[in-house]
Scaffold this motif. Structure first.
Motif, PDB file in Angstrom:
ATOM      1  N   PRO A 124       0.798  -1.234   0.000  1.00 39.81           N
ATOM      2  CA  PRO A 124       0.000   0.000   0.000  1.00 39.81           C
ATOM      3  C   PRO A 124       0.830   1.285   0.000  1.00 39.81           C
ATOM      4  CG  PRO A 124      -0.912  -1.581   1.546  1.00 39.81           C
ATOM      5  CD  PRO A 124       0.399  -2.136   1.102  1.00 39.81           C
ATOM      6  N   VAL A 167       1.175   4.281  -2.992  1.00 39.57           N
ATOM      7  CA  VAL A 167       1.170   5.734  -2.862  1.00 39.57           C
ATOM      8  C   VAL A 167       2.347   6.339  -3.635  1.00 39.57           C
ATOM      9  CG1 VAL A 167       1.430   7.668  -1.255  1.00 39.57           C
ATOM     10  CG2 VAL A 167      -0.034   5.732  -0.649  1.00 39.57           C
ATOM     11  N   LEU A 179      -0.783  12.653   4.743  1.00 41.49           N
ATOM     12  CA  LEU A 179      -1.751  11.586   4.554  1.00 41.49           C
ATOM     13  C   LEU A 179      -1.544  10.481   5.582  1.00 41.49           C
ATOM     14  CD1 LEU A 179      -3.881  10.069   2.797  1.00 41.49           C
ATOM     15  CD2 LEU A 179      -1.971   9.282   1.376  1.00 41.49           C
ATOM     16  N   LEU A 183      -2.826   6.856   6.133  1.00 38.55           N
ATOM     17  CA  LEU A 183      -3.511   5.870   5.306  1.00 38.55           C
ATOM     18  C   LEU A 183      -4.738   5.264   5.974  1.00 38.55           C
ATOM     19  CD1 LEU A 183      -0.493   4.063   3.593  1.00 38.55           C
ATOM     20  CD2 LEU A 183      -2.062   5.725   2.604  1.00 38.55           C
ATOM     21  N   PHE A 215      -8.425   6.069   4.567  1.00 42.68           N
ATOM     22  CA  PHE A 215      -9.175   5.379   3.525  1.00 42.68           C
ATOM     23  C   PHE A 215     -10.151   4.377   4.118  1.00 42.68           C
ATOM     24  CE2 PHE A 215      -5.223   6.714   1.294  1.00 42.68           C
ATOM     25  CZ  PHE A 215      -5.837   7.682   0.502  1.00 42.68           C
ATOM     26  N   GLY A 249     -14.915   2.891  -1.491  1.00 40.96           N
ATOM     27  CA  GLY A 249     -13.487   2.647  -1.377  1.00 40.96           C
ATOM     28  C   GLY A 249     -12.900   2.084  -2.660  1.00 40.96           C
ATOM     29  N   GLN A 289      -8.374   6.076  -3.537  1.00 41.60           N
ATOM     30  CA  GLN A 289      -7.165   6.599  -2.904  1.00 41.60           C
ATOM     31  C   GLN A 289      -6.389   7.489  -3.866  1.00 41.60           C
ATOM     32  OE1 GLN A 289      -4.888   3.478  -0.992  1.00 41.60           O
ATOM     33  NE2 GLN A 289      -6.728   2.308  -0.534  1.00 41.60           N
ATOM     34  N   VAL A 337      -7.942  10.913  -4.066  1.00 44.84           N
ATOM     35  CA  VAL A 337      -7.627  11.750  -2.901  1.00 44.84           C
ATOM     36  C   VAL A 337      -6.242  12.387  -3.062  1.00 44.84           C
ATOM     37  CG1 VAL A 337      -7.110  11.705  -0.428  1.00 44.84           C
ATOM     38  CG2 VAL A 337      -9.122  10.497  -1.312  1.00 44.84           C
TER      39      VAL A 337
END
Length: 275
Positions: A81, A85, A139, A141, A144, A155, A160, A163
């Motif tokens: 994850p 990003v 941010l 995480l 989310f 979602g 993500q 955003v």
């Protein structure tokens, strides 16, 4: 997210500050310092209703570590994850670097629970935000998960990405002198529109295998709708007051994103026409 497996990631564009990143002291964020973001100003007014943001790392996240060691290629972005990003940020900044003359890169800072910024100390409850004072995006995480549990969004990975693209829209506004002087609603809708523009052009940055699917686009628009002022006010206050809107209604936010996506052109994101 369909990253190209061989895409080379630049992890230097994302900082992993961890829990209480940056010497967080637990104070409130200085709203007057210019914080702007997807929901930050709205949530700051109703923190008592939303709670403190958890301070817990989102499911599936690994402990804080050196992103350079774990985020090297698009294949890593498909599995991790935080590397995802990195991939999204890299693509967004590659696009604006080619599009906006004099573009200067902005780091994204990942944190847990709270963080100290150039705009003051913030908790996760403020939501993702851009601080123009230090030109960084912040941010947590875990947001989310909250986007689904507290704001009713469906979602998904592209929610993500939307955003993050929105927050970089604020950075573009800051660099181009658009962040100050305009209406709050117009500023936020323009950032949504800029997010749509990147979405349309993302495959050209070389980080993705193919254009995003209608399902992925729907994830972004669903997230935009979930953080409309009317939806947030109804959920937290039980009523809607259009006179107090700061980010735009759900309908406006979806329409702004759609305008950017349909045109693929930042010049289409005139804040006066988006309201």
């Amino acid at each position: 997210m369909d990253f190209r497996d061989d895409a080379q990631l630049d992890s230097s564009q994302v900082q992993d500050a961890g829990r209480g990143g940056g010497g967080f002291r637990g104070g409130p964020i200085a709203i007057g310092g210019g914080i702007t973001g997807l929901i930050a100003l709205v949530v700051a007014l109703v923190l008592g209703n939303l709670g403190g943001g958890g301070g817990q790392e989102a499911p599936g996240l690994q402990p804080t570590s050196n992103l350079a060691d774990r985020c090297k290629t698009g294949a890593d972005a498909e599995q991790d994850p935080k590397c995802e990003v990195v991939g999204v940020v890299n693509s967004i900044q590659a696009y604006w670097g080619e599009t906006l003359q004099g573009y200067e890169q902005a780091d994204t800072v990942l944190f847990e629970g709270g963080v100290q910024t150039g705009c003051g100390d913030a908790t996760s409850a403020v939501g993702p935000f851009y601080c123009p004072n230090d030109r960084q995006i912040y941010l947590d995480l875990s947001f989310f998960e909250q986007l689904q549990s507290q704001f009713g969004a469906k979602g998904g990975p592209f929610a993500q990405a939307y955003v993050i693209a929105h927050e970089y829209g604020h950075h573009v506004q800051n660099l181009s002198g658009q962040l100050q002087g305009g209406s709050s609603v117009g500023t936020e809708l323009q950032a949504d529109c800029y997010g749509g523009v990147w979405t349309k052009q993302a495959v050209k940055t070389g980080f993705y295998e193919k254009e995003f699917t209608p399902t992925q686009i729907a994830e972004a628009m669903d997230a935009a709708a979930a953080v409309g002022d009317d939806r947030i006010q109804q959920r937290t206050q039980g009523r809607v007051d259009p006179e107090s809107f700061t980010h735009g209604s759900s309908k406006q936010r979806v329409a702004a994103f759609q305008t950017g996506y349909d045109s693929g052109d930042p010049n289409a994101c005139d804040p006066g026409k988006l309201q």
